[in-house]
Write a protein that holds these residues in place. Structure first.
Motif, PDB file in Angstrom:
ATOM      1  N   SER A 127       0.836  -1.199   0.000  1.00 38.88           N
ATOM      2  CA  SER A 127       0.000   0.000   0.000  1.00 38.88           C
ATOM      3  C   SER A 127       0.881   1.263   0.000  1.00 38.88           C
ATOM      4  N   ILE A 128       0.284   2.384  -0.369  1.00 37.28           N
ATOM      5  CA  ILE A 128       0.997   3.656  -0.478  1.00 37.28           C
ATOM      6  C   ILE A 128       0.551   4.564   0.667  1.00 37.28           C
ATOM      7  N   THR A 129       1.526   5.115   1.402  1.00 31.74           N
ATOM      8  CA  THR A 129       1.225   6.034   2.500  1.00 31.74           C
ATOM      9  C   THR A 129       2.163   7.232   2.428  1.00 31.74           C
ATOM     10  N   GLU A 130       1.923   8.192   3.288  1.00 32.07           N
ATOM     11  CA  GLU A 130       2.766   9.377   3.444  1.00 32.07           C
ATOM     12  C   GLU A 130       3.056  10.082   2.112  1.00 32.07           C
ATOM     13  N   ILE A 131       2.011  10.299   1.335  1.00 31.79           N
ATOM     14  CA  ILE A 131       2.152  10.950   0.030  1.00 31.79           C
ATOM     15  C   ILE A 131       2.414  12.435   0.243  1.00 31.79           C
ATOM     16  N   LYS A 132       3.448  12.939  -0.432  1.00 31.05           N
ATOM     17  CA  LYS A 132       3.803  14.361  -0.347  1.00 31.05           C
ATOM     18  C   LYS A 132       4.154  14.864  -1.738  1.00 31.05           C
ATOM     19  N   ILE A 133       3.735  16.075  -2.037  1.00 30.14           N
ATOM     20  CA  ILE A 133       4.123  16.709  -3.298  1.00 30.14           C
ATOM     21  C   ILE A 133       5.384  17.505  -3.001  1.00 30.14           C
ATOM     22  N   ILE A 134       6.475  17.118  -3.648  1.00 28.80           N
ATOM     23  CA  ILE A 134       7.755  17.780  -3.419  1.00 28.80           C
ATOM     24  C   ILE A 134       7.831  19.083  -4.190  1.00 28.80           C
ATOM     25  N   ARG A 135       7.400  19.027  -5.449  1.00 26.98           N
ATOM     26  CA  ARG A 135       7.401  20.235  -6.282  1.00 26.98           C
ATOM     27  C   ARG A 135       6.167  20.201  -7.167  1.00 26.98           C
ATOM     28  N   GLY A 136       5.355  21.242  -7.039  1.00 28.52           N
ATOM     29  CA  GLY A 136       4.145  21.348  -7.844  1.00 28.52           C
ATOM     30  C   GLY A 136       4.253  22.505  -8.822  1.00 28.52           C
ATOM     31  N   MET A 137       3.176  22.724  -9.571  1.00 27.32           N
ATOM     32  CA  MET A 137       3.152  23.815 -10.546  1.00 27.32           C
ATOM     33  C   MET A 137       2.014  24.795 -10.282  1.00 27.32           C
ATOM     34  N   GLY A 138       1.270  24.568  -9.213  1.00 26.92           N
ATOM     35  CA  GLY A 138       0.121  25.420  -8.962  1.00 26.92           C
ATOM     36  C   GLY A 138      -1.053  24.994  -9.829  1.00 26.92           C
ATOM     37  N   TYR A 139      -2.076  25.817  -9.907  1.00 28.33           N
ATOM     38  CA  TYR A 139      -3.272  25.577 -10.732  1.00 28.33           C
ATOM     39  C   TYR A 139      -3.985  24.270 -10.362  1.00 28.33           C
ATOM     40  N   GLY A 140      -3.799  23.780  -9.157  1.00 30.32           N
ATOM     41  CA  GLY A 140      -4.466  22.567  -8.711  1.00 30.32           C
ATOM     42  C   GLY A 140      -3.754  21.278  -9.080  1.00 30.32           C
ATOM     43  N   THR A 141      -2.529  21.371  -9.594  1.00 34.99           N
ATOM     44  CA  THR A 141      -1.802  20.154  -9.981  1.00 34.99           C
ATOM     45  C   THR A 141      -1.499  19.275  -8.773  1.00 34.99           C
ATOM     46  N   GLU A 142      -1.224  19.902  -7.635  1.00 32.69           N
ATOM     47  CA  GLU A 142      -0.888  19.144  -6.429  1.00 32.69           C
ATOM     48  C   GLU A 142      -2.068  18.282  -5.979  1.00 32.69           C
ATOM     49  N   LYS A 143      -3.249  18.882  -5.978  1.00 30.01           N
ATOM     50  CA  LYS A 143      -4.453  18.159  -5.558  1.00 30.01           C
ATOM     51  C   LYS A 143      -4.757  17.010  -6.523  1.00 30.01           C
ATOM     52  N   ALA A 144      -4.631  17.255  -7.817  1.00 31.29           N
ATOM     53  CA  ALA A 144      -4.895  16.214  -8.812  1.00 31.29           C
ATOM     54  C   ALA A 144      -3.899  15.063  -8.669  1.00 31.29           C
ATOM     55  N   ALA A 145      -2.636  15.382  -8.418  1.00 29.22           N
ATOM     56  CA  ALA A 145      -1.619  14.341  -8.240  1.00 29.22           C
ATOM     57  C   ALA A 145      -1.912  13.511  -6.990  1.00 29.22           C
ATOM     58  N   LEU A 146      -2.285  14.166  -5.905  1.00 26.53           N
ATOM     59  CA  LEU A 146      -2.631  13.438  -4.671  1.00 26.53           C
ATOM     60  C   LEU A 146      -3.770  12.456  -4.918  1.00 26.53           C
ATOM     61  N   GLU A 147      -4.780  12.898  -5.656  1.00 28.10           N
ATOM     62  CA  GLU A 147      -5.925  12.027  -5.939  1.00 28.10           C
ATOM     63  C   GLU A 147      -5.511  10.789  -6.732  1.00 28.10           C
ATOM     64  N   VAL A 148      -4.668  10.976  -7.738  1.00 31.39           N
ATOM     65  CA  VAL A 148      -4.211   9.840  -8.550  1.00 31.39           C
ATOM     66  C   VAL A 148      -3.398   8.872  -7.701  1.00 31.39           C
ATOM     67  N   LEU A 149      -2.486   9.400  -6.892  1.00 27.91           N
ATOM     68  CA  LEU A 149      -1.610   8.538  -6.087  1.00 27.91           C
ATOM     69  C   LEU A 149      -2.378   7.798  -4.997  1.00 27.91           C
ATOM     70  N   LYS A 150      -3.386   8.442  -4.415  1.00 29.68           N
ATOM     71  CA  LYS A 150      -4.188   7.782  -3.376  1.00 29.68           C
ATOM     72  C   LYS A 150      -4.962   6.586  -3.927  1.00 29.68           C
ATOM     73  N   LYS A 151      -5.345   6.647  -5.199  1.00 26.22           N
ATOM     74  CA  LYS A 151      -6.155   5.586  -5.805  1.00 26.22           C
ATOM     75  C   LYS A 151      -5.320   4.492  -6.475  1.00 26.22           C
ATOM     76  N   MET A 152      -3.992   4.592  -6.386  1.00 33.48           N
ATOM     77  CA  MET A 152      -3.127   3.605  -7.033  1.00 33.48           C
ATOM     78  C   MET A 152      -3.351   2.214  -6.459  1.00 33.48           C
ATOM     79  N   PRO A 153      -3.197   1.191  -7.295  1.00 39.97           N
ATOM     80  CA  PRO A 153      -3.273  -0.183  -6.760  1.00 39.97           C
ATOM     81  C   PRO A 153      -2.038  -0.480  -5.916  1.00 39.97           C
ATOM     82  N   ARG A 154      -2.087  -1.580  -5.194  1.00 38.31           N
ATOM     83  CA  ARG A 154      -0.944  -1.985  -4.361  1.00 38.31           C
ATOM     84  C   ARG A 154       0.267  -2.275  -5.240  1.00 38.31           C
ATOM     85  N   TRP A 155       1.430  -1.913  -4.710  1.00 33.80           N
ATOM     86  CA  TRP A 155       2.697  -2.158  -5.398  1.00 33.80           C
ATOM     87  C   TRP A 155       3.281  -3.486  -4.942  1.00 33.80           C
TER      88      TRP A 155
END
Length: 180
Positions: A127-155
């Motif tokens: 499972s994936i935990t402790e997700i952090k955006i190290i460098r974003g671009m603004g315009y909501g990219t950080e939120k969109a990236a968090l959503e994609v990473l939270k929904k990832m299947p197990r590694w």
């Protein structure tokens, strides 16, 4: 005259190199026998330990042992034997992110192009935990990236010494938003 001086100089140099220095002989040192024995991995140590008979036993540890108290340790991906992997490999990870990353109207209007970087921990169960955006671009990219990473299947988790371990992982996410 110069020829004679040159010959004498060469002769002096040759004689000085030809002399041998006398070395005093020292008494022979006796070496102590060391017993080498196989030690189960659970009992290995990485220091010299004296035993009751006065003998010393040296146990060499070939790799770090993962003890129960180390289960919360987060390993750097670069330093472990088996690295964590998205099911199907890195190409499938890129495909997954490209497919599920949601571009907002704001991102499309700004026609964002570039990369954002996210880090997370791949747990021992994948499972994936402790997700952090190290460098974003603004315009909501950080939120969109968090959503994609939270929904990832197990590694497939990382491994060290045949045991699954927690690993940090950093992933670049390429943004390519265009107006429609």
């Amino acid at each position: 005259m110069i020829k004679n001086i040159l010959i004498l100089t060469l002769l002096a140099i040759t004689c000085s190199f030809g002399q041998a220095k006398k070395v005093k002989s020292s008494p022979k040192k006796t070496s102590k026998e060391v017993e080498v024995k196989e030690i189960p991995i659970e009992e290995r140590i990485n220091y010299i330990k004296g035993d009751p008979n006065g003998d010393e036993t040296l146990a060499i540890e070939s790799a770090p042992i993962i003890r129960e108290e180390d289960v919360n340790t987060i390993y750097n991906t670069a330093g472990i034997e088996v690295k964590p992997e998205f099911p199907g490999g890195y190409q499938k990870l890129e495909t997954y992110i490209t497919k599920y990353f949601q571009y907002s109207d704001e991102m499309k209007e700004a026609e964002l192009k570039g990369k954002i970087f996210a880090s997370f921990v791949v747990e021992r169960d994948g499972s994936i935990t402790e997700i952090k955006i190290i460098r974003g671009m603004g315009y909501g990219t950080e939120k969109a990236a968090l959503e994609v990473l939270k929904k990832m299947p197990r590694w497939n988790p990382g491994e060290q010494n045949g045991k699954k371990v927690r690993c940090s992982y950093t992933v670049p996410i390429t943004i390519y938003a265009t107006k429609q």
